[in-house]
Design a protein around this motif. Structure first.
Motif, PDB file in Angstrom:
ATOM      1  N   GLY A  47      -3.124   4.352   0.627  1.00  0.00           N
ATOM      2  CA  GLY A  47      -4.133   3.565  -0.059  1.00  0.00           C
ATOM      3  C   GLY A  47      -5.361   4.319  -0.513  1.00  0.00           C
ATOM      4  N   THR A  48      -5.369   5.642  -0.356  1.00  0.00           N
ATOM      5  CA  THR A  48      -6.534   6.412  -0.817  1.00  0.00           C
ATOM      6  C   THR A  48      -6.427   6.747  -2.295  1.00  0.00           C
ATOM      7  N   GLY A  49      -5.211   6.821  -2.828  1.00  0.00           N
ATOM      8  CA  GLY A  49      -5.011   7.219  -4.212  1.00  0.00           C
ATOM      9  C   GLY A  49      -5.011   8.716  -4.407  1.00  0.00           C
ATOM     10  N   CYS A  93      -2.549  10.818  -6.168  1.00  0.00           N
ATOM     11  CA  CYS A  93      -1.267  10.743  -5.462  1.00  0.00           C
ATOM     12  C   CYS A  93      -0.122  10.791  -6.473  1.00  0.00           C
ATOM     13  N   LYS A 135      -2.967   3.511  -5.722  1.00  0.00           N
ATOM     14  CA  LYS A 135      -3.121   3.142  -4.312  1.00  0.00           C
ATOM     15  C   LYS A 135      -2.059   2.159  -3.821  1.00  0.00           C
ATOM     16  N   PRO A 152      -5.276  -2.029  -1.030  1.00  0.00           N
ATOM     17  CA  PRO A 152      -5.748  -0.823  -0.346  1.00  0.00           C
ATOM     18  C   PRO A 152      -7.119  -0.972   0.287  1.00  0.00           C
ATOM     19  N   GLU A 153      -7.920  -1.944  -0.154  1.00  0.00           N
ATOM     20  CA  GLU A 153      -9.269  -2.081   0.351  1.00  0.00           C
ATOM     21  C   GLU A 153      -9.384  -3.362   1.169  1.00  0.00           C
ATOM     22  N   CYS A 191      -0.047   8.059   0.244  1.00  0.00           N
ATOM     23  CA  CYS A 191      -1.488   8.320   0.335  1.00  0.00           C
ATOM     24  C   CYS A 191      -2.207   7.317   1.224  1.00  0.00           C
ATOM     25  N   VAL A 221       0.853  -1.184   0.000  1.00  0.00           N
ATOM     26  CA  VAL A 221       0.000   0.000   0.000  1.00  0.00           C
ATOM     27  C   VAL A 221       0.889   1.234   0.000  1.00  0.00           C
ATOM     28  N   CYS A 222       0.581   2.167  -0.849  1.00  0.00           N
ATOM     29  CA  CYS A 222       1.384   3.392  -0.974  1.00  0.00           C
ATOM     30  C   CYS A 222       1.493   4.079   0.381  1.00  0.00           C
TER      31      CYS A 222
END
Length: 359
Positions: free
Chosen positions: A161-163, A214, A221, A253-254, A159, A155-156
């Motif tokens: 994981g929000t993108g 991002c 994400k 991310p989810e 951000c 996961v980034c």
């Protein structure tokens, strides 16, 4: 003025109550506006560090582990987090269920890493990863900790994981107004209208859109990253055995559970010893004189010790001698298998006539 005085007193009291107790954000080392993905990532990292199994006898680590579980339980629950942000830990304690809502901190760890409980088994799960670790026979004999760097999807961390470039860039979709779907009407005939729902094309059913993506992950994400793992190879492990790290494969991310990483032991051939289960075999060469009159040889064990092989009288070609307790370790070294020595006799290339005539 009296009314204003009481308002100030109440506000001061609320601030004091909110300030009292533990700072769950500080415990998880996340900002107060942290997303759930950021909170989960912090808990995942810290809970493994302070788990009591990794810190036997360390009461400080155990207390920290409990605090991490309490903080995670509160900050990933929208209602509890709202109460905590307003009134602090004391405010939570006024509610039924207390602060963390878990009687046993290991419940959260088990749910996070081991699955089960509260419907988590119904979540989607990512694929497992299988990686081979090349190990020498000496390392399997001694046991060893090896560092393995794994390239995987993470996961980034910009951000979380929000993108989105910033949290303010995630806004409610103006097309569906946050519902994630649109309602349409279709005229079927006179005075006959049918309504149907369709996923919003603008937000793809999320109810949220991103104004600025991002700059690190380009809105994906996730990104590729390397993570270093320390793998403990126990004494006596066998070729093909698997060491599993649960939920350490590709991150998402989810609400997708990462799969497991399976490290598969790949034993390398040894120049002298051959392993057969818990036992070792070796060939030892002796000359014809030693085969007839006896001998004393030293062979080097896998840990560098010398093992003395001593025989008197005749040793037949192909004889196998057992040396008890000199095989591979069993049960983490509490006992061991046996060493089997097979003797090979080297015959001379020629024999003097005098010797033949003398016989």
């Amino acid at each position: 003025m009296l009314k204003l005085f009481w308002i100030v007193c109440v506000v001061s009291l609320l601030i004091a109550v909110a300030a009292a107790g533990k700072d769950y954000y500080d415990i998880l080392t996340v900002p107060r506006d942290a997303s759930k993905a950021q909170i989960k990532k912090a808990y995942k990292k810290l809970s493994k560090i302070y788990h009591p199994d990794k810190n036997p006898g360390d009461q400080g680590a155990k207390d920290k582990f409990v605090e991490l579980s309490d903080a995670y339980a509160v900050l990933t629950d929208d209602d509890k987090r709202r109460i905590y942000d307003q009134y602090g830990e004391e405010g939570l304690n006024q509610q039924n269920g207390g602060g963390g809502g878990f009687h046993n901190p290991f419940d959260i760890f088990q749910q996070f890493f081991g699955g089960g409980g509260n419907g988590r088994q119904q979540e989607r799960r990512g694929p497992d990863m299988n990686l081979e670790i090349d190990v020498t026979l000496e390392e399997l004999y001694h046991g060893k900790s090896v560092n393995v760097e794994v390239s995987k999807q993470v996961v980034c961390d910009h951000c979380f994981g929000t993108g989105a470039e910033n949290s303010e860039d995630v806004v409610t979709c103006s097309t569906c107004h946050g519902k994630g779907y649109q309602v349409f009407e279709m005229q079927l005939g006179p005075h006959m209208v049918q309504q149907f729902q369709q996923q919003c094309d603008q937000c793809r059913g999320k109810g949220k859109v991103i104004r600025h993506v991002c700059t690190v992950c380009q809105g994906n994400k996730v990104r590729r990253g390397n993570e270093l793992y320390t793998i403990n190879i126990d004494k006596g492990m066998k070729d093909g055995e698997v060491i599993t790290l649960e939920r350490e494969a590709d991150e998402y991310p989810e609400e997708v559970i990462p799969g497991d990483i399976h490290f598969i032991i790949k034993a390398q051939p040894h120049r002298r010893f051959e392993r057969r289960g818990d036992h070792l075999r070796i060939q030892e060469t002796i000359n014809l004189y030693e085969a007839l009159a006896g001998f004393e040889h030293n062979i080097e064990q896998l840990d560098g010790r010398n093992i003395t092989l001593k025989r008197s009288g005749v040793t037949q070609y192909g004889l196998v001698e057992k040396v008890a307790g000199e095989g591979m370790p069993i049960d983490h070294g509490s006992k061991a298998g046996d060493l089997y020595v097979e003797y090979k006799v080297i015959f001379p290339t020629h024999v003097d006539k005098e010797i033949i005539q003398g016989t």
